[in-house]
Design an enzyme around this catalytic site. Structure first.
Site, mmCIF file in Angstrom:
data_model
loop_
_atom_site.group_PDB
_atom_site.id
_atom_site.type_symbol
_atom_site.label_atom_id
_atom_site.label_comp_id
_atom_site.label_asym_id
_atom_site.label_seq_id
_atom_site.Cartn_x
_atom_site.Cartn_y
_atom_site.Cartn_z
ATOM 1 N N ARG A 127 -10.458 30.834 -96.154
ATOM 2 C CA ARG A 127 -11.102 31.197 -94.883
ATOM 3 C C ARG A 127 -12.612 31.012 -95.039
ATOM 4 O O ARG A 127 -13.382 31.962 -94.953
ATOM 5 C CB ARG A 127 -10.746 32.638 -94.497
ATOM 6 C CG ARG A 127 -9.282 33.001 -94.606
ATOM 7 C CD ARG A 127 -8.366 32.179 -93.752
ATOM 8 N NE ARG A 127 -8.331 32.587 -92.366
ATOM 9 C CZ ARG A 127 -7.580 33.573 -91.883
ATOM 10 N NH1 ARG A 127 -6.818 34.282 -92.687
ATOM 11 N NH2 ARG A 127 -7.590 33.847 -90.594
ATOM 12 N N GLN A 132 -12.936 25.654 -91.817
ATOM 13 C CA GLN A 132 -12.640 26.221 -90.485
ATOM 14 C C GLN A 132 -11.745 25.321 -89.623
ATOM 15 O O GLN A 132 -10.830 25.804 -88.963
ATOM 16 C CB GLN A 132 -13.939 26.480 -89.733
ATOM 17 C CG GLN A 132 -14.210 27.952 -89.566
ATOM 18 C CD GLN A 132 -15.593 28.232 -89.026
ATOM 19 O OE1 GLN A 132 -16.339 27.323 -88.668
ATOM 20 N NE2 GLN A 132 -15.929 29.502 -88.969
ATOM 21 N N ASP A 135 -8.080 25.763 -90.523
ATOM 22 C CA ASP A 135 -7.605 27.142 -90.641
ATOM 23 C C ASP A 135 -6.521 27.433 -89.594
ATOM 24 O O ASP A 135 -6.792 27.950 -88.505
ATOM 25 C CB ASP A 135 -8.808 28.077 -90.489
ATOM 26 C CG ASP A 135 -8.457 29.532 -90.681
ATOM 27 O OD1 ASP A 135 -7.247 29.847 -90.816
ATOM 28 O OD2 ASP A 135 -9.375 30.367 -90.694
ATOM 29 N N SER A 138 -5.924 31.076 -88.428
ATOM 30 C CA SER A 138 -6.808 31.535 -87.345
ATOM 31 C C SER A 138 -6.406 30.938 -86.009
ATOM 32 O O SER A 138 -6.348 31.649 -85.000
ATOM 33 C CB SER A 138 -8.266 31.165 -87.644
ATOM 34 O OG SER A 138 -8.772 31.978 -88.654
ATOM 35 N N TYR A 233 -10.242 39.528 -96.966
ATOM 36 C CA TYR A 233 -9.018 40.168 -96.465
ATOM 37 C C TYR A 233 -9.049 41.666 -96.742
ATOM 38 O O TYR A 233 -9.717 42.126 -97.656
ATOM 39 C CB TYR A 233 -7.795 39.572 -97.160
ATOM 40 C CG TYR A 233 -7.424 38.203 -96.670
ATOM 41 C CD1 TYR A 233 -6.792 38.033 -95.446
ATOM 42 C CD2 TYR A 233 -7.701 37.072 -97.422
ATOM 43 C CE1 TYR A 233 -6.455 36.776 -94.985
ATOM 44 C CE2 TYR A 233 -7.367 35.803 -96.974
ATOM 45 C CZ TYR A 233 -6.735 35.667 -95.747
ATOM 46 O OH TYR A 233 -6.403 34.433 -95.290
HETATM 47 P P1 NAD Z 1 -5.113 39.566 -91.152
HETATM 48 O O1 NAD Z 1 -4.186 38.905 -90.187
HETATM 49 O O2 NAD Z 1 -4.867 39.437 -92.607
HETATM 50 O O3 NAD Z 1 -5.172 41.130 -90.783
HETATM 51 C C1 NAD Z 1 -5.513 41.554 -89.457
HETATM 52 C C2 NAD Z 1 -6.493 42.686 -89.509
HETATM 53 O O4 NAD Z 1 -5.829 43.860 -89.952
HETATM 54 C C3 NAD Z 1 -7.671 42.495 -90.460
HETATM 55 O O5 NAD Z 1 -8.877 42.595 -89.753
HETATM 56 C C4 NAD Z 1 -7.506 43.619 -91.469
HETATM 57 O O6 NAD Z 1 -8.755 44.127 -91.927
HETATM 58 C C5 NAD Z 1 -6.762 44.646 -90.666
HETATM 59 N N1 NAD Z 1 -6.087 45.676 -91.478
HETATM 60 C C6 NAD Z 1 -5.397 45.543 -92.639
HETATM 61 N N2 NAD Z 1 -4.940 46.731 -93.056
HETATM 62 C C7 NAD Z 1 -5.328 47.647 -92.127
HETATM 63 C C8 NAD Z 1 -5.159 49.050 -91.988
HETATM 64 N N3 NAD Z 1 -4.481 49.775 -92.903
HETATM 65 N N4 NAD Z 1 -5.699 49.658 -90.923
HETATM 66 C C9 NAD Z 1 -6.375 48.939 -89.986
HETATM 67 N N5 NAD Z 1 -6.590 47.617 -90.057
HETATM 68 C C10 NAD Z 1 -6.069 46.980 -91.119
HETATM 69 O O7 NAD Z 1 -6.625 39.144 -90.857
HETATM 70 P P2 NAD Z 1 -7.194 37.749 -90.407
HETATM 71 O O8 NAD Z 1 -7.436 37.759 -88.958
HETATM 72 O O9 NAD Z 1 -6.340 36.673 -90.974
HETATM 73 O O10 NAD Z 1 -8.607 37.750 -91.138
HETATM 74 C C11 NAD Z 1 -8.666 37.945 -92.547
HETATM 75 C C12 NAD Z 1 -10.061 37.688 -93.097
HETATM 76 O O11 NAD Z 1 -10.420 36.322 -92.979
HETATM 77 C C13 NAD Z 1 -11.147 38.431 -92.356
HETATM 78 O O12 NAD Z 1 -12.130 38.851 -93.277
HETATM 79 C C14 NAD Z 1 -11.732 37.425 -91.438
HETATM 80 O O13 NAD Z 1 -13.056 37.713 -91.054
HETATM 81 C C15 NAD Z 1 -11.682 36.236 -92.372
HETATM 82 N N6 NAD Z 1 -11.793 34.968 -91.628
HETATM 83 C C16 NAD Z 1 -12.800 34.118 -91.964
HETATM 84 C C17 NAD Z 1 -12.921 32.918 -91.304
HETATM 85 C C18 NAD Z 1 -14.020 31.958 -91.670
HETATM 86 O O14 NAD Z 1 -14.999 32.344 -92.245
HETATM 87 N N7 NAD Z 1 -13.851 30.704 -91.400
HETATM 88 C C19 NAD Z 1 -12.018 32.580 -90.321
HETATM 89 C C20 NAD Z 1 -10.987 33.476 -90.012
HETATM 90 C C21 NAD Z 1 -10.877 34.671 -90.683
#
Ligand code: NAD
Length: 380
Positions: A127, A132, A135, A138, A233
């Site tokens: 990520r 991007q 991804d 996303s 994550y």
């Molecule tokens: P995910 O699908 O793994 O999880 C969804 C959300 O659930 C996350 O925000 C996580 O913090 C939250 N979560 C997990 N356990 C929890 C709990 N017990 N209580 C409440 N919330 C909880 O997440 P995602 O959307 O795939 O994103 C994962 C990471 O990747 C994040 O840090 C996101 O910012 C990052 N990301 C980065 C990029 C990039 O830089 N290009 C793009 C997409 C996502």
């Protein structure tokens, strides 16, 4: 070199790995693209559209799988009607690019390694900013977040927006989003567009600003442990922290018309955020949409693939929501896999360069070996 697009045989899967526009771009690069007959049908892309884009339509699925140099698909390989697995059909030494769920189903990685397949798992794309455009987690999570709100709105026996009418004033719906990752943020934006009052919660404090910038209130819980793991994550939190967060969110769940849960921890069962007691406190007619239904559910009452009514509360556990919007889901996924392929093809030939951090991270099997330590650990 032949790039082949398989027809998905998983019953719930309506997406297709390439759409005609992306086929045309690959053909322009001098690549041969084969598309299995009917591959785009459920996403409303006809064989004629693919042919017009320069693809060759292949009616014999076994031929397509066994002659492809790069096989593209969306869902992990399945067992066919004739009892053979799709993995068996792949040519030894070929490349497979797909969602593979290697942490949830590591056996598939072992089977791919045994067949000497170079398998790139779309879930393992890092990520990072450079990755991007590849991804797919996303691009697909965003669709799921959007659709979850529409499903909730359709099931809610109320309006979403505030309305002032001659027959009286309607209060806006209250929506609580749990987990503010990609799906959660899109859910917030969609619920706000429909006029709801939105609150959101996440254990990663970094999301507070993003939540607020979308016009939602951030429900903050201060935990005395690190909640963020490698790659940004969420980590699995301790039992004590789970209890504290449950206490904090209980009143928000109780006062909401709609709760949308999206919380996940990669490779683990989804965290339990909504208990039976919390559901029992909700107003009859309220709705919960649990996007983690397939990973065990964030809500104790969720049943994957079912809509149930429990104490007057509708609890919806959808499976593969991106597939319910197959046109745009396929368009975005096609862009993701095409961008990844640009890292693997040099002068119309395959070149797997593990010096590239994206290829290195996404490649789960190569040369008969499983390359990813977490997948190896999951097999133990
Ligand atoms: P995910 O699908 O793994 O999880 C969804 C959300 O659930 C996350 O925000 C996580 O913090 C939250 N979560 C997990 N356990 C929890 C709990 N017990 N209580 C409440 N919330 C909880 O997440 P995602 O959307 O795939 O994103 C994962 C990471 O990747 C994040 O840090 C996101 O910012 C990052 N990301 C980065 C990029 C990039 O830089 N290009 C793009 C997409 C996502």
């Amino acid at each position: 070199m032949k790039i082949a697009v398989a027809k998905e045989i998983e019953v719930c899967e309506r997406r297709v790995a390439l759409i005609p526009d992306t086929v045309a771009k690959l053909v322009k690069q001098g690549l041969d693209v084969w598309v299995e007959a009917g591959a785009g049908e459920k996403a409303f892309f006809s064989d004629a559209d693919y042919e017009a884009a320069g693809a060759k339509i292949i009616g014999n699925s076994a031929q397509l799988w066994s002659e492809a140099d790069i096989l593209l698909k969306v869902s992990p390989p399945q067992t066919r009607e004739d009892g053979r697995t799709e993995i068996e059909l792949l040519k030894s030494g070929s490349v497979l690019i797909s969602f593979l769920n290697p942490l949830g189903n590591p056996v598939i990685a072992q089977q791919l390694a045994n067949r000497q397949i170079t398998a790139l798992s779309m879930e393992l794309i890092p990520r990072t900013t450079r990755a991007q455009s590849m991804d797919a987690l996303s691009s697909q999570a965003s669709l799921a977040g959007y659709k979850a709100v529409l499903i909730a709105a359709a099931a809610l026996p109320k309006y979403f927006p505030m309305l002032t009418t001659a027959a009286g004033t309607i209060a806006p719906a209250k929506v609580f989003i749990m987990g503010a990752g990609v799906a959660g943020l899109q859910a917030i934006a969609t619920a706000r567009r429909l006029g709801a009052v939105v609150e959101a919660f996440d254990i990663r404090p970094a999301v507070k600003e993003e939540v607020q910038s979308l016009g939602a209130k951030f429900v903050e819980v201060k935990l005395e442990e690190e909640t963020v793991a490698a790659g940004g994550y969420a980590k699995e939190i301790s039992e004590d922290s789970k209890k504290r967060t449950q206490e904090l969110v209980a009143s928000h769940v109780k006062n909401s018309d709609i709760v949308i849960t999206t919380a996940q921890v990669p490779g683990r069962q989804a965290p339990r955020l909504v208990t039976e007691e919390m559901v029992a406190q909700m107003k009859p007619g309220s709705v919960i949409v649990d996007l983690a239904a397939e990973q065990g559910g964030n809500c104790a009452c969720t049943e994957a693939g079912k809509d149930i009514i429990w104490n007057g509360v509708t609890i919806i556990g959808p499976i593969n929501l991106p597939s319910s919007m197959p046109v745009h889901a396929s368009q975005l996924y096609a862009k993701n896999v095409t961008s990844l392929m640009q890292l693997l093809i040099k002068d119309k030939a395959l070149e797997i360069n593990f010096g590239d951090d994206i290829v290195d991270a996404a490649c789960v099997t190569h040369g008969g070996e499983i390359r990813n330590q977490r997948v190896k650990d999951a097999l133990q």
